[in-house]
Design a protein around this motif. Structure first.
Motif, short mmCIF file in Angstrom:
data_model
loop_
_atom_site.label_atom_id
_atom_site.label_comp_id
_atom_site.label_asym_id
_atom_site.label_seq_id
_atom_site.Cartn_x
_atom_site.Cartn_y
_atom_site.Cartn_z
N THR A 9 9.25 -2.12 7.79
CA THR A 9 10.70 -2.02 7.75
C THR A 9 11.05 -0.61 7.30
N GLY A 10 11.50 0.21 8.24
CA GLY A 10 11.74 1.61 7.90
C GLY A 10 10.44 2.29 7.51
N ARG A 11 10.43 2.90 6.32
CA ARG A 11 9.23 3.57 5.84
C ARG A 11 8.38 2.65 4.97
N GLU A 12 8.82 1.42 4.78
CA GLU A 12 8.10 0.49 3.91
C GLU A 12 7.26 -0.50 4.73
N ALA A 13 6.09 -0.83 4.21
CA ALA A 13 5.21 -1.80 4.86
C ALA A 13 5.04 -3.01 3.96
N TYR A 14 5.16 -4.18 4.54
CA TYR A 14 5.00 -5.44 3.83
C TYR A 14 3.92 -6.26 4.53
N MET A 15 3.37 -7.23 3.81
CA MET A 15 2.51 -8.23 4.44
C MET A 15 3.24 -9.57 4.36
N ARG A 16 3.20 -10.32 5.45
CA ARG A 16 3.91 -11.60 5.53
C ARG A 16 2.94 -12.72 5.89
N ARG A 60 3.94 9.06 -1.86
CA ARG A 60 5.12 9.86 -1.57
C ARG A 60 5.80 10.26 -2.88
N GLY A 61 6.30 11.49 -2.93
CA GLY A 61 7.05 11.93 -4.09
C GLY A 61 6.18 12.10 -5.32
N GLN A 62 4.89 12.32 -5.11
CA GLN A 62 3.97 12.48 -6.23
C GLN A 62 3.19 13.77 -6.00
N VAL A 63 3.02 14.56 -7.05
CA VAL A 63 2.37 15.85 -6.89
C VAL A 63 0.95 15.66 -6.37
#
Length: 243
Positions: free
Chosen positions: A128-135, A43-46
């Motif tokens: 969480t929102g647009r973010e993905a985590y591993m737990r 995201r946010g990268q050309v």
């Protein structure tokens, strides 16, 4: 079948990605990916690395295909296939765990105890929102994914350690979460509790480098590729006395 639409690249982008090539033959192309470049879908990268691969496409042909990914801020060896048969062969080999990946990481505080071993800890995805985590999670959790990593301490001081890592499985953020789970997060890994300053030295980014990749070659036999750590990683290793 979905038709690939070529991405228009500037001469500077073509020169940049061609400068990353560390090995090429008729069937495969390997690159030494710098930190800060997304493998896919950034995201946010050309342009992502996947898009930059259009620099290697022949007129009217598809670009090389990524066989695996590295996190945006992880540097090191990444493999692509130049032909459809090679992509199929390597994809099956990856699924069959016939790839051997070796990473280097700087962790804090000091060496883990024991200084070498095997981490078998199931992980689950948490969005969480647009973010993905591993737990970390119990192995019987409905979303649990088996995850196994091996580690070995190469050098250490009281405040930091240089580890060699061999993931046996390929879960998202696996090495990062496993090391945080045993109390030795990777330096620069703000997402999973990594230190941003170590021994008075600012940490420029996630200190994780894919240094070697061993895999079956589509043409027969095995191939091993190695990428030395980039200047930012090697510089911090030296500054911390981990050489």
């Amino acid at each position: 079948m979905k038709v690939q639409t070529p991405v228009k690249l500037s001469p500077e982008e073509v020169a940049f990605v061609r400068g990353l090539v560390m090995y090429e033959d008729a069937e495969i192309l390997a690159l030494n990916k710098p930190a800060g470049l997304s493998s896919q879908g950034g995201r946010g990268q050309v342009h992502t690395l996947d898009e930059l691969l259009w620099a290697f496409a022949k007129p009217g042909k598809a670009r090389p295909r990524l066989i695996h990914r590295l996190d945006r801020d992880t540097s090191g060896v990444i493999l692509t296939a130049k032909t459809k048969p090679a992509a199929g062969f390597l994809g099956k080999a990856l699924m069959a765990r016939r790839f051997a990946k070796t990473y280097l990481a700087i962790v804090t505080p000091g060496a883990p105890e024991p200084k070498g071993g095997r981490i078998e800890q199931a992980l689950r995805r948490d969005e969480t929102g647009r973010e993905a985590y591993m737990r970390p999670c119990p192995p019987d959790h409905p979303d649990a994914e088996l995850a196994v990593s091996r580690y070995r301490t190469l050098k250490h001081t009281d405040g930091a350690a240089l580890l060699e890592l061999d993931p046996e499985t390929g879960r998202m953020h696996q090495l990062r979460v496993h090391l945080a789970h045993i109390g030795r997060p990777i330096a620069g890994d703000a997402r999973y509790g990594g230190a941003l300053v170590v021994g008075g030295q600012p940490v420029p980014r996630l200190m994780l480098h894919a240094t070697a990749l061993k895999f079956p070659h589509p043409g027969g036999g095995e191939k091993r590729l190695e990428a030395p750590p980039p200047a930012d990683f090697a510089g911090l290793v030296a500054a911390l006395g981990l050489v």
